[in-house]
Design an enzyme around this catalytic site. Sequence first.
Site, PDB file in Angstrom:
ATOM      1  N   SER A  63      32.550 -31.728  -7.956  1.00 48.32           N
ATOM      2  CA  SER A  63      33.396 -31.184  -6.885  1.00 48.32           C
ATOM      3  C   SER A  63      33.005 -29.787  -6.434  1.00 48.32           C
ATOM      4  O   SER A  63      33.508 -29.315  -5.408  1.00 48.32           O
ATOM      5  CB  SER A  63      34.866 -31.180  -7.319  1.00 48.32           C
ATOM      6  OG  SER A  63      35.379 -32.484  -7.349  1.00 48.32           O
ATOM      7  N   LYS A  66      31.891 -29.400  -2.889  1.00 47.30           N
ATOM      8  CA  LYS A  66      32.853 -29.413  -1.794  1.00 47.30           C
ATOM      9  C   LYS A  66      32.894 -28.069  -1.069  1.00 47.30           C
ATOM     10  O   LYS A  66      33.154 -28.010   0.139  1.00 47.30           O
ATOM     11  CB  LYS A  66      34.245 -29.774  -2.316  1.00 47.30           C
ATOM     12  CG  LYS A  66      34.341 -31.178  -2.899  1.00 47.30           C
ATOM     13  CD  LYS A  66      35.685 -31.415  -3.583  1.00 47.30           C
ATOM     14  CE  LYS A  66      35.767 -32.816  -4.188  1.00 47.30           C
ATOM     15  NZ  LYS A  66      37.025 -33.042  -4.921  1.00 47.30           N
ATOM     16  N   TYR A 188      29.354 -39.255   0.141  1.00 49.52           N
ATOM     17  CA  TYR A 188      30.218 -38.491  -0.761  1.00 49.52           C
ATOM     18  C   TYR A 188      29.749 -38.625  -2.212  1.00 49.52           C
ATOM     19  O   TYR A 188      29.684 -37.629  -2.940  1.00 49.52           O
ATOM     20  CB  TYR A 188      31.660 -38.965  -0.613  1.00 49.52           C
ATOM     21  CG  TYR A 188      32.638 -38.229  -1.484  1.00 49.52           C
ATOM     22  CD1 TYR A 188      32.958 -36.902  -1.231  1.00 49.52           C
ATOM     23  CD2 TYR A 188      33.247 -38.860  -2.571  1.00 49.52           C
ATOM     24  CE1 TYR A 188      33.857 -36.217  -2.033  1.00 49.52           C
ATOM     25  CE2 TYR A 188      34.150 -38.185  -3.375  1.00 49.52           C
ATOM     26  CZ  TYR A 188      34.453 -36.865  -3.099  1.00 49.52           C
ATOM     27  OH  TYR A 188      35.345 -36.192  -3.895  1.00 49.52           O
ATOM     28  N   TYR A 239      41.907 -27.670  -8.803  1.00 48.35           N
ATOM     29  CA  TYR A 239      42.827 -28.805  -8.847  1.00 48.35           C
ATOM     30  C   TYR A 239      44.271 -28.298  -8.902  1.00 48.35           C
ATOM     31  O   TYR A 239      44.611 -27.358  -8.188  1.00 48.35           O
ATOM     32  CB  TYR A 239      42.473 -29.740 -10.005  1.00 48.35           C
ATOM     33  CG  TYR A 239      41.020 -30.123 -10.019  1.00 48.35           C
ATOM     34  CD1 TYR A 239      40.433 -30.721  -8.906  1.00 48.35           C
ATOM     35  CD2 TYR A 239      40.208 -29.861 -11.120  1.00 48.35           C
ATOM     36  CE1 TYR A 239      39.093 -31.073  -8.899  1.00 48.35           C
ATOM     37  CE2 TYR A 239      38.865 -30.210 -11.121  1.00 48.35           C
ATOM     38  CZ  TYR A 239      38.321 -30.804 -10.004  1.00 48.35           C
ATOM     39  OH  TYR A 239      36.995 -31.140  -9.992  1.00 48.35           O
ATOM     40  N   VAL A 257      34.290 -31.705 -12.366  1.00 47.30           N
ATOM     41  CA  VAL A 257      34.514 -32.408 -13.629  1.00 47.30           C
ATOM     42  C   VAL A 257      33.229 -32.570 -14.445  1.00 47.30           C
ATOM     43  O   VAL A 257      33.277 -33.103 -15.556  1.00 47.30           O
ATOM     44  CB  VAL A 257      35.189 -33.776 -13.405  1.00 47.30           C
ATOM     45  CG1 VAL A 257      36.588 -33.596 -12.847  1.00 47.30           C
ATOM     46  CG2 VAL A 257      34.347 -34.686 -12.540  1.00 47.30           C
TER      47      VAL A 257
END
Length: 303
Positions: A63, A66, A188, A239, A257
């Site tokens: 992530s 992102k 993705y 998160y 993660v």
Amino acid sequence: MDYQSVLERIAQDVAPLIGSGTPAAYIPALADVDPRQFGMALADLDGTVYGVGDWQVPFSTQSITKVFALALALAEGGDSVWDRVGREPSGNPFNSLVQLEYENGIPRNPFINAGALVVTDRLQTLTGDASSELLTFLQQESGNPDVGFDAEVAASEHDHGDRNAAVAHFMASYGNIDNPVPALLDHYFWQCSIEMSCADLALAARFLSRHGLRADGSRLLTRSEAKQINAVMLTCGTYDAAGEFAYRVGLPGKSGVGGGIVAVVPGTCTLAVWSPGLDARGNSVAGVAALDRFTTLTGLSVF
């Protein structure tokens, strides 16, 4: 400031935590990573890098990518991306579908999975090849042409990506996805599979500490856009533990993660830390502790 000595002190201080937590089990390719690894790197504004531990070992960024996808979407298409994704903390797990139904298919922020899918969809529309565009950017900013995709991780994500597919189809039903969902998911999953070291990440994220300036001195983002990304990282980047991260660390940060976290001291430096053992909210146990020690030892934070 003697950054190298600071990093060495941090490595000693967090040593008892290395191996704590559990590697991400829901992605089989990540479940077998040795949790007893730890690396940390710092890149200053001119690109000098300091490191400790496993700081040059590539790992799955997940992530963290992102942040870079959002930067490219802003650079290519301007503020229009904010018409399709919010800027508020979610308070729910990163792969939740709950809020999407209440909020008509508009994700709360670009760092939960739903929001990242919207950003990747936007980048795909703008560039025609979102994952390759992102990879090229990361190679250029890190100065490492060997930064690449991990096909095993991408395949593992694809084979266990039912919830991401559900999220994408759900948003498509509200008209918030422009590209075919299968193609979007492929980009993705490849995006999340990119492998980088702490050194690579610290260098690649320098544009956020340099107020939008790329490694070659050209402008990727306006100062305002760089500020926007840093702000959303602070409030949404870890998160549903963003409040705790801001309380302990006091820096804009984005976790993945795979056990990595990138953090920004605007106008000063960028940091990247990696240790695969995660807490219950998906953030690296030793990584958060290391960044906590950094701001405590140096006094560098946004507060």
